[in-house]
Write a protein that holds these residues in place. Structure first.
Motif, mmCIF file in Angstrom:
data_model
loop_
_atom_site.group_PDB
_atom_site.id
_atom_site.type_symbol
_atom_site.label_atom_id
_atom_site.label_comp_id
_atom_site.label_asym_id
_atom_site.label_seq_id
_atom_site.Cartn_x
_atom_site.Cartn_y
_atom_site.Cartn_z
ATOM 1 N N GLY A 135 39.684 46.176 49.384
ATOM 2 C CA GLY A 135 39.120 45.763 48.105
ATOM 3 C C GLY A 135 40.049 46.027 46.935
ATOM 4 O O GLY A 135 40.160 45.204 46.012
ATOM 5 N N ASN A 136 40.743 47.166 46.968
ATOM 6 C CA ASN A 136 41.684 47.471 45.889
ATOM 7 C C ASN A 136 42.963 46.648 46.010
ATOM 8 O O ASN A 136 43.618 46.353 45.008
ATOM 9 N N ASP A 137 43.321 46.278 47.233
ATOM 10 C CA ASP A 137 44.506 45.439 47.421
ATOM 11 C C ASP A 137 44.349 44.097 46.715
ATOM 12 O O ASP A 137 45.306 43.578 46.131
ATOM 13 N N VAL A 138 43.168 43.520 46.769
ATOM 14 C CA VAL A 138 42.960 42.209 46.155
ATOM 15 C C VAL A 138 42.528 42.310 44.697
ATOM 16 O O VAL A 138 42.351 41.293 44.026
ATOM 17 N N GLY A 139 42.361 43.545 44.204
ATOM 18 C CA GLY A 139 42.114 43.740 42.778
ATOM 19 C C GLY A 139 40.722 43.389 42.312
ATOM 20 O O GLY A 139 40.536 42.910 41.184
ATOM 21 N N PHE A 140 39.715 43.669 43.139
ATOM 22 C CA PHE A 140 38.357 43.326 42.732
ATOM 23 C C PHE A 140 37.912 44.087 41.489
ATOM 24 O O PHE A 140 37.074 43.600 40.730
ATOM 25 N N ALA A 141 38.448 45.250 41.241
ATOM 26 C CA ALA A 141 38.058 45.999 40.043
ATOM 27 C C ALA A 141 38.438 45.234 38.779
ATOM 28 O O ALA A 141 37.634 45.080 37.859
ATOM 29 N N SER A 142 39.667 44.737 38.733
ATOM 30 C CA SER A 142 40.094 43.988 37.550
ATOM 31 C C SER A 142 39.376 42.652 37.452
ATOM 32 O O SER A 142 39.103 42.158 36.348
ATOM 33 N N VAL A 143 39.062 42.067 38.602
ATOM 34 C CA VAL A 143 38.293 40.818 38.598
ATOM 35 C C VAL A 143 36.939 41.032 37.932
ATOM 36 O O VAL A 143 36.521 40.268 37.047
ATOM 37 N N LEU A 144 36.243 42.072 38.341
ATOM 38 C CA LEU A 144 34.918 42.332 37.795
ATOM 39 C C LEU A 144 34.984 42.665 36.312
ATOM 40 O O LEU A 144 34.100 42.290 35.539
ATOM 41 N N GLY A 145 36.039 43.360 35.913
ATOM 42 C CA GLY A 145 36.197 43.647 34.496
ATOM 43 C C GLY A 145 36.422 42.394 33.680
ATOM 44 O O GLY A 145 35.874 42.238 32.586
ATOM 45 N N ALA A 146 37.204 41.470 34.214
ATOM 46 C CA ALA A 146 37.485 40.236 33.490
ATOM 47 C C ALA A 146 36.283 39.305 33.444
ATOM 48 O O ALA A 146 36.182 38.461 32.550
ATOM 49 N N VAL A 159 33.833 44.391 24.663
ATOM 50 C CA VAL A 159 33.606 43.882 26.020
ATOM 51 C C VAL A 159 34.551 42.696 26.205
ATOM 52 O O VAL A 159 34.191 41.552 25.919
ATOM 53 N N PRO A 160 35.768 42.934 26.649
ATOM 54 C CA PRO A 160 36.784 41.878 26.639
ATOM 55 C C PRO A 160 36.609 40.801 27.698
ATOM 56 O O PRO A 160 37.294 39.786 27.653
ATOM 57 N N GLY A 161 35.716 41.022 28.701
ATOM 58 C CA GLY A 161 35.513 39.998 29.710
ATOM 59 C C GLY A 161 34.911 38.739 29.126
ATOM 60 O O GLY A 161 34.239 38.770 28.086
ATOM 61 N N ARG A 162 35.152 37.614 29.806
ATOM 62 C CA ARG A 162 34.646 36.333 29.349
ATOM 63 C C ARG A 162 34.213 35.490 30.547
ATOM 64 O O ARG A 162 34.754 35.640 31.646
#
Length: 342
Positions: A135-146, A159-162
């Motif tokens: 999960g961290n390899d594919v960057g799901f944390a940054s995905v969810l934040g965005a 809240v910078p996500g859009r």
């Protein structure tokens, strides 16, 4: 609003150093030795925050310090396997660590943090290994934040996500997923799952390895005009809901399915190389129990530690206690399915 899958960002070493460290680890010549144990465990749990039990404090001693943020919880699914009248395993040792990527399983990528390569816990006496990683390899944390946003204009600055994050991130996630499946080059500190499993089997040649997938974080019910409501944020006197749009929910679900497919492919590749590995699918077990599902929630939405600036709690979008139990049930069934009948 980056949502950490585990803990605050660790320092990153230069690409050349990381690659060299991982290569040496795979050759078995540069891994920090594990502390001596009087009775080596017969079962060992490896992996990331979904296996360590992020969010289910209090954590095991030494795993919630300034340098060690592995956050290993006694309520995490590996430890639940060693409970009850008929435990699936006995004497399990978890070395899973929040924030772990594939490289952390086989190499000490961050010397000085007190967290050696996870494979150093394995030995010839190890009979069962569980592994949750990718999960961290594919960057799901940054995905969810965005993808997480608020429709309230007054708080959009914090809240910078859009909505529409797919257009920004789809290529990056696809490339990382392909790397995990061995179909494309991997990034710094990342390996294909098959490479990880080959090293795990080398360290524990008698072990059966159980690789878990990940749940779909979102269901498809309970939407309103703005999508799936995942939490709320308050700054001063202004309180606002947090959402992931319906279109982004569907995209994230498709990426979770892609991640699970890559993990399954990695297991099949490793089996062709002689590794005794089994893929354990947990996605269906969480159906209706995810965020915006129709049943009781087994996954957290957005949890905040601070709103000025916005600081999501590491437990955001992680399994709660019931979710960890669902993992344990699925893995236990797989383990018992491999035992010979008596």
């Amino acid at each position: 609003m980056p949502l950490p899958a585990s803990h605050p960002t660790r320092r990153t070493r230069p690409l050349r150093a990381v690659v060299a460290t991982v290569a040496l680890a795979l050759a078995g010549s540069a891994v920090v030795a594990a502390p001596a144990q009087a009775a080596p465990p017969r079962a060992v749990a490896l992996g990331d925050s979904f296996a360590s039990g992020e969010g289910l404090a209090p954590y095991r001693a030494g795993t919630d310090t300034a340098t060690n943020r592995c956050h290993r919880s006694p309520l995490a699914y590996p430890e639940l396997l060693d409970e009850g009248r008929r435990p699936a395993v006995r004497r399990i040792r978890s070395v899973a660590c929040s924030g772990a990527v594939t490289g952390d399983v086989v190499a000490d990528l961050r010397p000085g943090d007190g967290v050696p390569a996870q494979v150093t816990a394995l030995s010839r006496r190890t009979r069962t290994v569980t592994l949750t990683v990718g999960g961290n390899d594919v960057g799901f944390a940054s995905v969810l934040g965005a993808c997480t946003y608020t429709p309230v204009p007054e708080l959009q600055a914090v809240v910078p996500g859009r909505p529409g994050c797919r257009e920004l991130l789809d290529g990056r996630v696809a490339a990382a997923t392909a790397g995990l499946a061995g179909a494309a080059p991997t990034g710094p500190g990342r390996l294909s799952l098959a490479q990880v499993l080959v090293e795990v089997q080398r360290r524990a040649p008698r072990a059966q390895v159980y690789v878990t997938g990940y749940p779909r974080l979102f269901g498809l019910t309970g939407f309103d005009t703005y999508g799936c409501r995942v939490g709320s944020v308050q700054a001063g006197a202004v309180q606002a809901p947090l959402y992931v749009s319906g279109a982004d929910v569907r995209w994230i679900r498709s990426k979770a399915d892609g991640l699970n497919a890559a993990l399954r492919t990695g297991v099949e590749q490793a089996r062709h190389r002689g590794v005794r590995a089994t893929f354990v699918d947990v996605a269906d077990a969480f159906t209706s129990h995810n965020v915006c599902g129709s049943g009781a929630r087994w996954l957290n939405g957005v949890l905040l530690t601070s709103t000025t600036p916005l600081q999501p709690d590491p437990a955001t979008f992680h399994p709660n206690a019931r979710g960890q139990q669902a993992y344990a049930t699925a893995v236990a069934a797989a383990i018992r399915g491999h035992r010979p009948r008596t």
